[in-house]
Design a protein around this motif. Structure first.
Motif, short mmCIF file in Angstrom:
data_model
loop_
_atom_site.label_atom_id
_atom_site.label_comp_id
_atom_site.label_asym_id
_atom_site.label_seq_id
_atom_site.Cartn_x
_atom_site.Cartn_y
_atom_site.Cartn_z
N LYS A 232 0.73 -1.10 -0.02
CA LYS A 232 0.09 -0.13 0.04
C LYS A 232 0.86 1.17 0.06
O LYS A 232 1.84 1.30 0.86
CB LYS A 232 -0.96 0.02 1.26
N ALA A 233 0.42 2.11 -0.76
CA ALA A 233 1.14 3.51 -0.65
C ALA A 233 0.39 4.53 -0.18
O ALA A 233 -0.93 4.59 -0.23
CB ALA A 233 1.66 3.73 -2.37
N MET A 234 1.15 5.42 0.49
CA MET A 234 0.31 6.74 0.74
C MET A 234 1.21 7.99 0.03
O MET A 234 2.21 8.05 0.31
CB MET A 234 0.54 7.06 2.32
N TRP A 235 0.28 8.70 -0.76
CA TRP A 235 0.93 9.63 -1.34
C TRP A 235 0.80 10.89 -0.71
O TRP A 235 -0.25 11.44 -0.58
CB TRP A 235 0.23 9.61 -2.97
N ILE A 236 2.15 11.67 -0.66
CA ILE A 236 2.15 12.91 0.29
C ILE A 236 2.39 14.12 -0.65
O ILE A 236 3.46 14.13 -1.22
CB ILE A 236 3.15 12.83 1.42
N LEU A 237 1.23 14.97 -0.81
CA LEU A 237 1.33 16.00 -1.56
C LEU A 237 1.25 17.37 -0.80
O LEU A 237 0.45 17.62 0.08
CB LEU A 237 0.53 16.14 -2.69
N ASP A 274 -3.40 5.93 -1.21
CA ASP A 274 -4.03 6.96 -0.64
C ASP A 274 -3.42 8.52 -0.88
O ASP A 274 -2.16 8.34 -0.55
CB ASP A 274 -4.56 6.84 0.78
N ALA A 275 -4.20 9.49 -1.15
CA ALA A 275 -3.44 10.62 -1.44
C ALA A 275 -3.80 11.67 -0.24
O ALA A 275 -4.78 11.83 0.08
CB ALA A 275 -3.86 11.34 -2.89
N VAL A 276 -2.67 12.20 0.38
CA VAL A 276 -2.94 12.89 1.52
C VAL A 276 -2.39 14.44 0.94
O VAL A 276 -1.27 14.59 0.79
CB VAL A 276 -2.00 12.65 2.63
N THR A 277 -3.22 15.30 0.98
CA THR A 277 -3.04 16.58 0.31
C THR A 277 -2.71 17.77 1.47
O THR A 277 -3.22 17.39 2.59
CB THR A 277 -4.23 17.32 -0.74
N GLY A 278 -2.23 18.76 1.11
CA GLY A 278 -1.86 19.96 2.04
C GLY A 278 -1.05 19.58 3.08
O GLY A 278 -1.07 20.24 4.13
#
Length: 457
Positions: A232-237, A274-278
């Protein structure tokens, strides 16, 4: 040393990568003597470190014309111009043969540790421009050497200095201590040891450029494999997700680049990431055998097993400290070039063609070329570097008409504000800092939640 004697010295090129070797080819074509110093053990040493990654430019877009002319008498055959090489292909079938043709004009295992004017530190004005450059070199066996040169072209790139996870531009608290679980490269999941490191694990991927896309797509493929169950990946933006986040898509004039962004989007849409924004990383903390990312606002994410930081690269200027460089205070690129490549203004193929005029410094005879010339800006193509060195070498040869005639058409991304113009991992990072949007922090899955507003909306 008088001017005539200085003119007999070689033009020293730092780095035997694509731009450096192209510069040497142009120097040979112009009847000037090049000397290429490469810190690594082989030509294209940096490229070889991402040999598993496929470029999104074709063979027709990653070779230089002067280099091709130099290679032709050896029986070298250019690969199919419409196919896409990997980094390993580029090194093995183009860079290494080119270095072989150049022969003793390329020295391997030779690391440049300093450049100055002979007998003049950066303070001294007297008779400065009449002095040759003195280049300090440390060889792989520890031997030190000083080499005199008539001019210096720094094509050393930025691969050796990746940007950290910390949103401030400095390493996050605990980032160095967690070095055993933090990587700054796209993983080669065909390598059994690397594959085992990420298979069945939770991995945070920090970044929003092509390398981040590549990593997300690769981890998604691993998650679908028999040995990758639970991956699983957690994409940090640091910013939000908008219509331009994934690049130009089908509108991209470099189709492989557009497809890469779409592959990353699919990875998120299918729930493999999952994309985590901000989220602006302030600290990386250990929690038993895992790592926890902490934001500037104090938020803590769920623990992960690994962190991949793909937030861009920056130039190493330490060995140029005795030279008088004119660098933009933000991008660390030449002051005349910086406005043309500012990622806050340029992202859609709008980089104006440029050459020796934009690459010159107060210290005459010194030019940063290739990816290093862009400082911290991410929008770079190999074709740009080849045109740069053609123009600079023409000027060194006294052909100012040719040096001024700079013509280059770059492919567009198809959308403004999307991924930058780059075709290799040492140049493929989109800056994460700044931006016109300030989204509220959010954890989202595309297709299941409302997207953050796009810039200007």
């Amino acid at each position: 040393m008088n001017a005539t004697a200085t003119d007999q010295l070689p033009v020293l090129v730092i780095g035997a990568g694509p731009a450096g070797l192209a510069a040497a080819a142009h120097l040979v074509e112009r009847g000037l003597e090049p000397l290429v110093l490469e810190a690594g053990p082989a030509a294209g040493a940096a490229v070889r470190e991402w040999s598993h990654v496929r470029l999104f430019s074709t063979w027709g877009e990653v070779t230089d014309q002067a280099a091709e002319k130099l290679l032709a008498p050896t029986g070298w055959v250019k690969p199919d111009a419409k196919t896409y090489p990997t980094g390993g292909d580029w090194a093995d079938f183009y860079l290494q043969p080119l270095a072989d043709v150049l022969g003793d004009k390329v020295r391997l295992g030779a690391r440049v540790t300093g450049v100055s004017r002979a007998g003049r530190d950066r303070i001294v004005d007297a008779d400065r421009e009449a002095q040759p450059f003195v280049v300090h070199v440390t060889h792989a066996d520890g031997r030190e050497e000083r080499i005199l040169a008539r001019a210096v072209l720094d094509a050393s790139g930025t691969w050796s200095t990746p940007s950290p996870a910390g949103a401030s531009g400095l390493p996050a608290l605990g980032e160095k201590a967690a070095a055993d679980r933090v990587s700054y490269r796209v993983p080669d999941l065909k390598d059994p040891a690397v594959r085992a490191r990420y298979a069945g694990k939770r991995t945070a991927v920090i970044g929003s450029g092509a390398s981040a896309f590549t990593a997300l797509a690769a981890l998604a493929d691993l998650a679908k494999a028999e040995d990758g169950v639970g991956t699983k990946a957690m994409w940090i933006l640091r910013r939000g997700i908008s219509g331009s986040t994934f690049g130009g898509g089908t509108a991209d004039q470099l189709p492989a680049r557009g497809a890469l962004g779409l592959a990353a989007k699919t990875a998120v849409d299918e729930g493999h990431a999952d994309a985590v924004t901000g989220f602006r990383t302030e600290a990386i903390e250990r929690e038993r055998e895992q790592l926890v990312l902490v934001a500037e606002d104090g938020r803590r994410l769920d623990p992960v097993d690994e962190v991949i930081v793909l937030t861009g690269f920056r130039p190493d200027l330490s060995f140029l400290s005795e030279l008088r460089l004119g660098l933009d205070e933000r991008l660390q690129a030449p002051v005349e070039l910086a406005p043309l490549i500012d990622p806050n203004q340029h992202s859609c193929g709008t980089v104006y063609p440029h050459g020796v005029n934009e690459l010159s410094h107060p210290e005459q005879g010194v030019h940063l070329v290739g990816m290093k010339s862009y400082g911290r800006a991410p929008t770079f193509l190999a074709l740009t570097g080849y045109e740069q060195v053609r123009s600079v070498v023409a000027a060194l040869a006294g052909d100012h008409e040719s040096a001024e005639r700079v013509e280059l058409v770059l492919p567009e991304t198809g959308v403004c504000g999307g991924a930058g113009l780059f075709d290799q991992p040492d140049t493929d990072q989109q800056t994460d800092g700044g931006g016109c949007c300030a989204p509220a922090p959010a954890l989202i899955q595309l297709g299941t939640a409302t997207q953050a507003p796009s810039c200007g909306s």
